[in-house]
Design a protein around this motif. Structure first.
Motif, PDB file in Angstrom:
ATOM      1  N   ASP A   1       0.828  -1.201   0.000  1.00  0.00           N
ATOM      2  CA  ASP A   1       0.000   0.000   0.000  1.00  0.00           C
ATOM      3  C   ASP A   1       0.866   1.255   0.000  1.00  0.00           C
ATOM      4  O   ASP A   1       0.574   2.227  -0.701  1.00  0.00           O
ATOM      5  N   ILE A   2       1.931   1.236   0.782  1.00  0.00           N
ATOM      6  CA  ILE A   2       2.836   2.397   0.844  1.00  0.00           C
ATOM      7  C   ILE A   2       3.486   2.630  -0.514  1.00  0.00           C
ATOM      8  O   ILE A   2       3.599   3.765  -0.976  1.00  0.00           O
ATOM      9  N   LYS A   3       3.904   1.552  -1.162  1.00  0.00           N
ATOM     10  CA  LYS A   3       4.530   1.687  -2.484  1.00  0.00           C
ATOM     11  C   LYS A   3       3.545   2.265  -3.494  1.00  0.00           C
ATOM     12  O   LYS A   3       3.905   3.111  -4.312  1.00  0.00           O
TER      13      LYS A   3
ATOM     14  N   ALA B   1       3.123   5.972  -2.875  1.00  0.00           N
ATOM     15  CA  ALA B   1       4.309   6.700  -3.324  1.00  0.00           C
ATOM     16  C   ALA B   1       4.317   6.820  -4.845  1.00  0.00           C
ATOM     17  O   ALA B   1       4.653   7.878  -5.397  1.00  0.00           O
ATOM     18  N   GLU B   2       3.937   5.759  -5.543  1.00  0.00           N
ATOM     19  CA  GLU B   2       3.892   5.804  -7.008  1.00  0.00           C
ATOM     20  C   GLU B   2       2.838   6.792  -7.483  1.00  0.00           C
ATOM     21  O   GLU B   2       3.062   7.530  -8.446  1.00  0.00           O
TER      22      GLU B   2
ATOM     23  N   LYS C   1       1.791   9.467  -5.905  1.00  0.00           N
ATOM     24  CA  LYS C   1       2.292  10.818  -5.662  1.00  0.00           C
ATOM     25  C   LYS C   1       3.277  11.236  -6.745  1.00  0.00           C
ATOM     26  O   LYS C   1       3.277  12.369  -7.203  1.00  0.00           O
ATOM     27  N   GLU C   2       4.142  10.323  -7.161  1.00  0.00           N
ATOM     28  CA  GLU C   2       5.127  10.634  -8.195  1.00  0.00           C
ATOM     29  C   GLU C   2       4.451  10.913  -9.528  1.00  0.00           C
ATOM     30  O   GLU C   2       4.840  11.826 -10.257  1.00  0.00           O
ATOM     31  N   THR C   3       3.430  10.123  -9.857  1.00  0.00           N
ATOM     32  CA  THR C   3       2.741  10.347 -11.132  1.00  0.00           C
ATOM     33  C   THR C   3       1.983  11.674 -11.102  1.00  0.00           C
ATOM     34  O   THR C   3       1.936  12.377 -12.103  1.00  0.00           O
ATOM     35  N   LYS C   4       1.408  12.040  -9.957  1.00  0.00           N
ATOM     36  CA  LYS C   4       0.719  13.321  -9.853  1.00  0.00           C
ATOM     37  C   LYS C   4       1.697  14.473 -10.000  1.00  0.00           C
ATOM     38  O   LYS C   4       1.401  15.477 -10.621  1.00  0.00           O
ATOM     39  N   LYS C   5       2.871  14.316  -9.452  1.00  0.00           N
ATOM     40  CA  LYS C   5       3.876  15.375  -9.557  1.00  0.00           C
ATOM     41  C   LYS C   5       4.292  15.582 -11.004  1.00  0.00           C
ATOM     42  O   LYS C   5       4.471  16.700 -11.460  1.00  0.00           O
TER      43      LYS C   5
END
Length: 161
Positions: free
Chosen positions: A68-70, A73-74, A76-80
């Motif tokens: 779930d944490i991974k 994190a993925e 969040k990176e795609t949104k950025k």
């Protein structure tokens, strides 16, 4: 039950299995306390089965949590990368420099200390160039005069004894 079999079960099934084992362990301990249990080794077997089931359950929950944490994190990176905003460029006007540059405290301290050091060096050079003159110190010794009357009194007191 073997650990390899427990790993293949879901979290809900493992929780139910642990509850069953704990109920059985309670009944075995109760029978053992009342001296009705013939196979006392069964308590150890059930304790170890509970430990295996809890280990498999903890491993599953930990792996799910890490996954779930991974995923978060993925995301969040795609949104950025999708929502990158252009950076604003700021233009600063340069002010004309004054005639005296501003100095750090350390620099001002260093400037202040150097004249003191130079003065001390000059003073030591001047002292070394002057001829040395020894000053003679005189000490005055004073003697107290004893009055003749006091001597007589001192001798008479000794003789009175």
């Amino acid at each position: 039950m073997k650990y390899s079999e427990l790993v293949n079960k879901s979290v809900k099934e493992l929780e139910e299995l642990v509850a069953e084992y704990r109920a059985e362990l309670f009944s075995l301990r109760f029978k053992n306390a009342t001296r009705q249990l013939d196979k006392t080794h069964r308590i150890d077997i059930i304790r170890k089965s509970i430990a295996r089931a809890l280990t498999a359950l903890n491993q599953k929950t930990t792996n799910e949590y890490l996954n779930d944490i991974k995923k978060v994190a993925e995301l969040k990176e795609t949104k950025k990368t999708l929502v990158e905003k252009p950076k604003k460029v700021e233009v600063k006007e340069e002010k004309p420099k004054t005639s005296e540059p501003k100095l750090d405290k350390k620099a001002t301290v260093a400037k202040k200390e150097t004249p003191k050091v130079e003065r001390q060096q000059k003073e030591t050079k001047e002292e070394s160039s002057k001829p040395t003159v020894k000053k003679q110190t005189t000490t005055k010794t004073t003697k107290k005069e004893v009055k003749p009357e006091a001597k007589k009194q001192a001798t008479t007191k000794k003789g009175d004894k």
